[in-house]
Motif scaffolding. Structure first.
Motif, PDB file in Angstrom:
ATOM      1  N   SER A   1       0.838  -1.219   0.000  1.00 52.78           N
ATOM      2  CA  SER A   1       0.000   0.000   0.000  1.00 52.78           C
ATOM      3  C   SER A   1       0.864   1.258   0.000  1.00 52.78           C
ATOM      4  N   GLU A   2       1.872   1.283  -0.838  1.00 56.16           N
ATOM      5  CA  GLU A   2       2.741   2.455  -0.944  1.00 56.16           C
ATOM      6  C   GLU A   2       2.269   3.329  -2.091  1.00 56.16           C
ATOM      7  N   TYR A   3       1.921   4.578  -1.748  1.00 56.38           N
ATOM      8  CA  TYR A   3       1.397   5.525  -2.727  1.00 56.38           C
ATOM      9  C   TYR A   3       2.323   6.733  -2.835  1.00 56.38           C
ATOM     10  N   GLU A   4       2.223   7.430  -3.956  1.00 52.66           N
ATOM     11  CA  GLU A   4       2.806   8.759  -4.069  1.00 52.66           C
ATOM     12  C   GLU A   4       1.719   9.683  -4.622  1.00 52.66           C
ATOM     13  N   PRO A   5       1.507  10.855  -4.000  1.00 49.76           N
ATOM     14  CA  PRO A   5       0.485  11.782  -4.495  1.00 49.76           C
ATOM     15  C   PRO A   5       0.841  12.266  -5.904  1.00 49.76           C
ATOM     16  N   ILE A   6      -0.166  12.423  -6.737  1.00 48.17           N
ATOM     17  CA  ILE A   6       0.024  12.960  -8.077  1.00 48.17           C
ATOM     18  C   ILE A   6      -1.001  14.056  -8.303  1.00 48.17           C
ATOM     19  N   PRO A   7      -0.762  14.947  -9.267  1.00 48.05           N
ATOM     20  CA  PRO A   7      -1.763  15.978  -9.578  1.00 48.05           C
ATOM     21  C   PRO A   7      -3.078  15.327  -9.985  1.00 48.05           C
ATOM     22  N   GLU A   8      -4.148  16.043  -9.806  1.00 47.58           N
ATOM     23  CA  GLU A   8      -5.464  15.499 -10.117  1.00 47.58           C
ATOM     24  C   GLU A   8      -5.520  15.041 -11.579  1.00 47.58           C
ATOM     25  N   ASP A   9      -5.850  13.786 -11.765  1.00 54.94           N
ATOM     26  CA  ASP A   9      -5.933  13.169 -13.085  1.00 54.94           C
ATOM     27  C   ASP A   9      -7.379  13.261 -13.558  1.00 54.94           C
ATOM     28  N   GLY A  10      -7.627  14.166 -14.512  1.00 52.45           N
ATOM     29  CA  GLY A  10      -8.993  14.439 -14.939  1.00 52.45           C
ATOM     30  C   GLY A  10      -9.733  13.224 -15.455  1.00 52.45           C
ATOM     31  N   GLU A  11      -9.067  12.396 -16.256  1.00 49.21           N
ATOM     32  CA  GLU A  11      -9.708  11.208 -16.816  1.00 49.21           C
ATOM     33  C   GLU A  11     -10.034  10.193 -15.726  1.00 49.21           C
ATOM     34  N   LEU A  12      -9.099  10.010 -14.781  1.00 49.90           N
ATOM     35  CA  LEU A  12      -9.319   9.072 -13.678  1.00 49.90           C
ATOM     36  C   LEU A  12     -10.465   9.543 -12.789  1.00 49.90           C
ATOM     37  N   VAL A  13     -10.485  10.827 -12.469  1.00 47.16           N
ATOM     38  CA  VAL A  13     -11.537  11.385 -11.609  1.00 47.16           C
ATOM     39  C   VAL A  13     -12.897  11.262 -12.286  1.00 47.16           C
ATOM     40  N   GLU A  14     -12.940  11.563 -13.570  1.00 42.29           N
ATOM     41  CA  GLU A  14     -14.205  11.468 -14.296  1.00 42.29           C
ATOM     42  C   GLU A  14     -14.764  10.051 -14.267  1.00 42.29           C
ATOM     43  N   GLU A  15     -13.869   9.072 -14.416  1.00 39.48           N
ATOM     44  CA  GLU A  15     -14.339   7.691 -14.399  1.00 39.48           C
ATOM     45  C   GLU A  15     -14.790   7.286 -13.001  1.00 39.48           C
ATOM     46  N   ALA A  16     -14.060   7.725 -11.969  1.00 40.51           N
ATOM     47  CA  ALA A  16     -14.470   7.427 -10.593  1.00 40.51           C
ATOM     48  C   ALA A  16     -15.851   8.013 -10.311  1.00 40.51           C
ATOM     49  N   VAL A  17     -16.050   9.262 -10.720  1.00 38.53           N
ATOM     50  CA  VAL A  17     -17.347   9.917 -10.522  1.00 38.53           C
ATOM     51  C   VAL A  17     -18.443   9.179 -11.287  1.00 38.53           C
ATOM     52  N   THR A  18     -18.131   8.742 -12.496  1.00 38.32           N
ATOM     53  CA  THR A  18     -19.124   8.026 -13.306  1.00 38.32           C
ATOM     54  C   THR A  18     -19.641   6.785 -12.579  1.00 38.32           C
ATOM     55  N   TRP A  19     -18.737   5.994 -12.032  1.00 46.47           N
ATOM     56  CA  TRP A  19     -19.165   4.771 -11.348  1.00 46.47           C
ATOM     57  C   TRP A  19     -19.899   5.066 -10.047  1.00 46.47           C
ATOM     58  N   TYR A  20     -19.335   5.937  -9.217  1.00 46.74           N
ATOM     59  CA  TYR A  20     -19.936   6.163  -7.901  1.00 46.74           C
ATOM     60  C   TYR A  20     -21.210   6.989  -7.976  1.00 46.74           C
ATOM     61  N   GLN A  21     -21.186   8.065  -8.753  1.00 46.00           N
ATOM     62  CA  GLN A  21     -22.415   8.843  -8.892  1.00 46.00           C
ATOM     63  C   GLN A  21     -23.472   8.033  -9.629  1.00 46.00           C
ATOM     64  N   GLY A  22     -23.042   7.258 -10.631  1.00 45.73           N
ATOM     65  CA  GLY A  22     -23.993   6.430 -11.362  1.00 45.73           C
ATOM     66  C   GLY A  22     -24.695   5.433 -10.460  1.00 45.73           C
ATOM     67  N   ALA A  23     -23.929   4.745  -9.588  1.00 40.49           N
ATOM     68  CA  ALA A  23     -24.535   3.779  -8.671  1.00 40.49           C
ATOM     69  C   ALA A  23     -25.499   4.466  -7.715  1.00 40.49           C
ATOM     70  N   SER A  24     -25.091   5.608  -7.176  1.00 44.10           N
ATOM     71  CA  SER A  24     -25.943   6.340  -6.228  1.00 44.10           C
ATOM     72  C   SER A  24     -27.214   6.835  -6.899  1.00 44.10           C
TER      73      SER A  24
END
Length: 635
Positions: free
Chosen positions: A602-625
């Motif tokens: 579980s080793e992460y490094e922060p990265i700038p906001e990835d627009g494509e990744l965020v859009e897909e995350a929102v699509t799945w979570y908002q879509g389910a809700s």
């Protein structure tokens, strides 16, 4: 010692001092207990205690609000009569409560590496399980003795330093001070949301230590179901649903309409037309790291490891959450988690499209078999309301229960019930889908004697026992006439421990998943990234089932390479993983993006906001809700 008379403000400040000192000590105990996991950088430690002081002050303002209100009374009333008795009673309650929280939070941290949260709220609702677990897991004489001793010390100190005689103040002055108190409480509530703790450190242990258990408990109580569009990054609902439809189209299937996800899945292979029994064993807290399948050289599951060598294994599967209800939600509904409580715990959880819906059209009976009392976590109501027959602890004759805990009967007793049900259904020549939930791998970690050589009361021991019980069950099943026509799917509901140094530690969500059916599938390993919600859609594809569905799971064997994704969550944080990137959506429209350097650690490094990744995350979570909220997941 204070003067003979004391001002009301100084009285409250003295009480605050006692409370804040206990919390200060508790934080140091947490730091020492988790010393190998916290970040010991000086700046982070200072911020941990400074913010902790703020949370403690706010919690104190809420706790002592009734006392502050009583102090509005005239001096004569406070020094004599029933008002003084009320004030004394409040002091005793405050001392007892402070002692109780001090002791109980330490045990809660030992179990969950967290301050009080939604788990504590659930336990308060299900008091039978709460008190039963306490009686069976801990030495109550020591705990109660410590609480009484600590409460006695608090009362002794309070009596010494707080004479209940107050300096004279006018009514106007008393009202002004009370008004200031209330304003401070409101200001603190506005400034100190639960998410403020993230400024302390990137280390989640530091964040949790900074919080206040009482505050977290109240916050979780009132935020157990969060409206996605209000609290999270979101887009237009209609556009999100259309994007989600395009995501689901990646895994074939013809849409039945242009509004929701209803689609017809067509599968053809050598098994099409067959109707084997499907027994889905959802094992309590079976972390992947316990198994040899995950590379553990000191595997706790040698028997399951051998079974895996004769099974179709999915070795890169991740649970959607940290609670059993999340696991059941993922397996039964095949939908991503939604913020707050699992759908199983919500009022609008009946008549939903589920895996049973998809198989009942093929003539299947559908059953939920559980070793505990199914009223817990609303499980019976959910499964019965979604057309499953219920077989819980009440269905097991008392004379057959030779070992149990407050959570349920020993796994081998549960599995005997499963065998009984499959015998009965086989006699009726009716195929069956069973969702089976085990309980033994749970505190107090006790199990029948003579099964394995391991000490009682230890988590590793019950994992070894569960491994034995599954193997024993499959050996008994192999002697049955229906065995060759039965597919066993073995996976976990969630990991044993979900805490970590980073938010949503991905390794703490990895679970084993094997499909055991020697007459159907040869040994094979699939290591593609996979979510818990994909398990049964994938199994149905393996069996050549054609059906209509509304689920959001992928058949991983039909999915194009590179389209894999998975979901990990707490009740507030919604994590979305694709490739080596993680997007975390949090209340307040917060978004954090990371590159996963090492999944196993579980080793992460922060990265700038990835627009494509965020859009897909929102699509799945908002879509389910949105689909759930609009009733589009209904049958």
């Amino acid at each position: 010692m204070f003067a003979k008379k004391i001002s009301r403000c100084r009285f409250l400040l003295s009480l605050a001092g006692v409370y804040i000192i206990t919390q200060f000590i508790l934080r140091w105990l947490f730091l020492i207990f988790s010393r190998h996991d916290v970040n010991w950088e000086f700046a982070d430690i200072v911020k941990t205690f400074l913010l902790g002081f703020g949370y403690d002050a706010l919690a104190f303002l809420y706790l002592l609000l009734p006392v502050a209100f009583v102090l509005l009374a005239k001096d004569a009333c406070l020094e004599h009569g029933w008002v003084r008795k009320i004030l004394m009673a409040m002091l005793y309650i405050f001392a007892a409560f402070t002692a109780f929280v001090f002791i109980s939070e330490f045990y809660f941290w030992d179990e969950f590496q967290s301050r009080y949260n939604f788990i504590a709220v659930d336990y308060l609702i299900y008091t039978q399980e709460l008190f039963g677990n306490i009686f069976q897991s801990y030495n109550l004489c020591i705990i109660i003795g410590c609480e009484v001793l600590l409460a006695g010390i608090f009362i002794f100190v309070l009596k010494k330093i707080l004479p209940l005689q107050f300096t004279t103040k006018t009514c106007g002055r008393r009202l002004t001070e009370f008004g200031t108190y209330v304003l401070a409480l409101l200001a603190g509530t506005y400034l100190l949301s639960s998410n403020v703790a993230t400024v302390v450190s990137q280390n989640v242990y530091n964040q949790e230590i900074a919080r206040n258990g009482v505050y977290q408990f109240v916050y979780a109580f009132f935020n157990n179901e969060l409206d996605y569009n209000r609290f999270y990054r979101h887009g237009d609902d209609k556009q999100v649903i259309q994007k989600l439809r395009r995501k689901m189209a990646l895994c074939q299937g013809n849409f039945a309409n242009d509004k929701d996800l209803t689609r017809n899945i067509i599968n053809h292979n050598q098994f099409s037309g067959k109707t084997p029994n499907i027994c889905v064993i959802v094992v309590e807290s079976l972390s992947a790291r316990y198994t040899g399948m995950d590379g553990n050289k000191n595997s706790l599951t040698p028997r399951l490891d051998e079974i895996a060598k004769k099974s179709f294994c999915y070795t890169n599967v991740y649970a959607t959450g940290t609670r059993t209800v999340r696991g059941l939600e993922a397996v039964t509904l095949s939908v991503p988690p939604t913020p707050g409580q699992s759908i199983l715990r919500r009022e609008n959880c009946l008549d939903l499209h589920n895996v049973g819906t998809e198989l009942r059209g093929h003539g299947y009976a559908t059953e939920f078999v559980y070793g505990g009392y199914g009223y817990f976590d609303n499980m019976n109501a959910f499964f019965e309301g979604n057309k499953f027959d219920i077989y819980d602890r009440n269905s097991i004759p008392k004379e057959k229960v030779f070992n149990d805990t407050i959570w349920g009967v020993a796994d081998e007793i549960l599995f005997d019930k499963v065998l009984e049900r499959l015998d009965e259904q086989s006699a009726k020549d009716e195929p069956t889908l069973q969702i089976v939930l085990t309980t033994t791998n749970h505190r107090p970690f006790t199990f029948p004697k003579g099964r394995i050589d391991a000490p009682q009361g230890v988590r590793d021991s019950v994992v070894k026992y569960t491994d034995w019980a599954i193997d024993d069950f499959l050996k008994k099943a192999a002697k049955k006439p229906w065995f060759e026509n039965t597919v066993f799917v073995i996976l976990a509901d969630h990991n044993a421990l979900a805490a970590g140094k980073v938010e949503l530690p991905v390794a703490s969500y990895k679970i084993p998943c094997i499909v055991y059916a020697p007459k159907y599938f040869r040994h094979q390993v699939n290591n593609r990234l996979m979510s818990q919600i994909d398990v049964l859609p994938t199994v149905f594809g393996m069996l050549g089932f054609s059906y209509q569905t509304k689920n959001m799971g992928y058949d991983i064997n039909k999915l194009s390479v590179g389209a894999e994704r998975m979901f990990i969550s707490t009740y507030q944080q919604m994590g979305f993983v694709k490739g080596d990137k993680l997007c975390v959506l949090s209340p307040g429209n917060h978004v954090n993006c990371y590159r996963i350097k090492d999944f196993a650690l579980s080793e992460y490094e922060p990265i700038p906001e990835d627009g494509e990744l965020v859009e897909e995350a929102v699509t799945w979570y908002q879509g389910a809700s949105t689909l759930y909220k609009q009733g589009c997941l209904k049958e």
